[in-house]
Design a protein around this motif. Sequence first.
Motif, PDB file in Angstrom:
ATOM      1  N   CYS A 179      -6.132   2.835   7.338  1.00  0.00           N
ATOM      2  CA  CYS A 179      -7.763   2.360   6.956  1.00  0.00           C
ATOM      3  C   CYS A 179      -7.710   0.631   7.111  1.00  0.00           C
ATOM      4  O   CYS A 179      -8.782   0.399   7.333  1.00  0.00           O
ATOM      5  CB  CYS A 179      -8.053   2.938   5.522  1.00  0.00           C
ATOM      6  N   TYR A 180      -6.600   0.111   6.430  1.00  0.00           N
ATOM      7  CA  TYR A 180      -6.534  -1.102   6.153  1.00  0.00           C
ATOM      8  C   TYR A 180      -6.752  -1.947   7.614  1.00  0.00           C
ATOM      9  O   TYR A 180      -7.619  -2.884   8.164  1.00  0.00           O
ATOM     10  CB  TYR A 180      -5.393  -1.587   5.657  1.00  0.00           C
TER      11      TYR A 180
ATOM     12  N   LEU B  15       0.943  -1.031  -0.044  1.00  0.00           N
ATOM     13  CA  LEU B  15       0.095  -0.080   0.021  1.00  0.00           C
ATOM     14  C   LEU B  15       0.837   1.018  -0.031  1.00  0.00           C
ATOM     15  O   LEU B  15       0.498   2.203  -0.730  1.00  0.00           O
ATOM     16  CB  LEU B  15      -0.955   0.105   1.406  1.00  0.00           C
TER      17      LEU B  15
ATOM     18  N   PRO C 213      -3.810   4.681   3.852  1.00  0.00           N
ATOM     19  CA  PRO C 213      -3.970   3.618   3.257  1.00  0.00           C
ATOM     20  C   PRO C 213      -3.827   2.362   4.412  1.00  0.00           C
ATOM     21  O   PRO C 213      -4.683   1.520   4.594  1.00  0.00           O
ATOM     22  CB  PRO C 213      -3.795   3.554   1.913  1.00  0.00           C
TER      23      PRO C 213
ATOM     24  N   SER D 277       1.756   6.640   1.154  1.00  0.00           N
ATOM     25  CA  SER D 277       1.110   7.180   2.339  1.00  0.00           C
ATOM     26  C   SER D 277       0.657   6.330   3.174  1.00  0.00           C
ATOM     27  O   SER D 277       0.681   5.140   2.931  1.00  0.00           O
ATOM     28  CB  SER D 277      -0.272   8.126   1.755  1.00  0.00           C
ATOM     29  N   SER D 278       0.723   6.687   4.450  1.00  0.00           N
ATOM     30  CA  SER D 278       0.373   5.631   5.718  1.00  0.00           C
ATOM     31  C   SER D 278      -0.909   5.646   5.800  1.00  0.00           C
ATOM     32  O   SER D 278      -1.679   4.754   6.455  1.00  0.00           O
ATOM     33  CB  SER D 278       0.912   6.349   6.918  1.00  0.00           C
TER      34      SER D 278
ATOM     35  N   TYR E   1       0.628   3.984  -2.908  1.00  0.00           N
ATOM     36  CA  TYR E   1       0.165   5.230  -2.707  1.00  0.00           C
ATOM     37  C   TYR E   1       1.421   6.255  -2.020  1.00  0.00           C
ATOM     38  O   TYR E   1       0.922   7.490  -1.966  1.00  0.00           O
ATOM     39  CB  TYR E   1      -1.052   5.336  -1.615  1.00  0.00           C
TER      40      TYR E   1
END
Length: 442
Positions: free
Chosen positions: A403-404, A391, A400, A397-398, A395
Amino acid sequence: MASQRPPTGPSKKGIFAASLVGTSIEWYDYYIFGTAAALVFGSLFYPEFSSVAGTIAAFGTFAVGFIARPLGAAVIGHFGDRIGRKSMLVLTLLLTGGSTFLIGVLPTYAAIGIGAPLLLLVLRLIQGFGVGGEWGGAILIATEHASPRRRAVYGSFAQFGVPIGVLTSNLAFLAVSGMSDENFMTYGWRIPFLISLLLVIVGFLVRSRLADAPEFQKAKQENTVSKVPAAELFRRRPRTLVLASLAAIAPPAVGYTVIVYMLTYGTMVVGFERNTLLTLILVSTVVWMGVIVASALLSDRFGSKKIYALGALTAVLWPIPMFGLVNTGDAGLALLAFIVAAIVQGIMAGAQGGLFTEIFDVHFRYSGIAIAYQLGGMIGGAVTPIVATALFGAYGSSLPIACYVMGLSLVSLLAVLGLRQNGGSVRDERAHAPTAETEPAA
């Protein structure tokens, strides 16, 4: 009356030692693999890959251990329900400790080529198989000796093994991480694996003095030991097994995000020193252990299900703030992130042993709690470092990743709430007469 309890039954201190020491050793073995996967395995066993691909490959080998864990839970749980908890706990210790020691003497890719990652994979499978049957047996050897009002407290004995395993594995790597990079990569990383042999000897001596609990011994005396525990489990409590497995996802999802993925993310992305992150995680485990005690006491007072649900709720809420604090690059804020994550895990850990013991009947209890715990661990722990790495690669970014982890934790929260209707208590289960699938104990 007195004849119901074997005269050789262990004392409370003996139960505590057998459950805590053995589990701590097993999780030490397991977590040093995760630490090594984050720090060294990518370059030593997958040097032909790019940096990101090598890390993913190393985490993939780490994940294989989780795949073996449900199989180990089913096989070892079967014999634990048929033969006894004690003998299986000795077996799990030898399997896990022996494979861990052999990893410490394993040649790298530079020495034997493709054989190195293949052997690493095999040893990881054996390690995971052994760990698969460990938690269930360690929980039961404690909770089955306890009264219903003290099951969460007794169940917490084994739960201490997880943070202690994290603590000691980090200490072991912290002790050797002061070496030069050349020495660390050459032989320093092996030392924590080799130490495992001494720990296994200690654990074996403690566990060899165990005795199975009166509740299980009574089942054997009454010839109600299940012939095929897993089959009876799937026939009588399939929904409970599914819900318990889903409920078990959140603790490893949060835990492995911190103790495995953060070692890579924190050093390669945020810019922390390796020793700094190891120290911060080490400090947070002390809080983790303290919260387990408090959670277990509250669980015996207010109910394990309520406390576990509270922990799952905090697991839903914390991932985004946690990554936000780590992303500042400030050690103090990162420590706060890890401490709260430890609190989140501690709440669920303190309640889990009592909760899982009470929703499965003694005739298939080892199989039930072992399979549920390991299936949850596979979903929440095996793929989380891999998905997190992928991820971030996709992306940058942390968010995603956070959110996972939140999504996995939400599944656990809903599942534990569902256990109100579908989880049978021990009292409910005992109302059923033994089925045709039971036979006299051997």
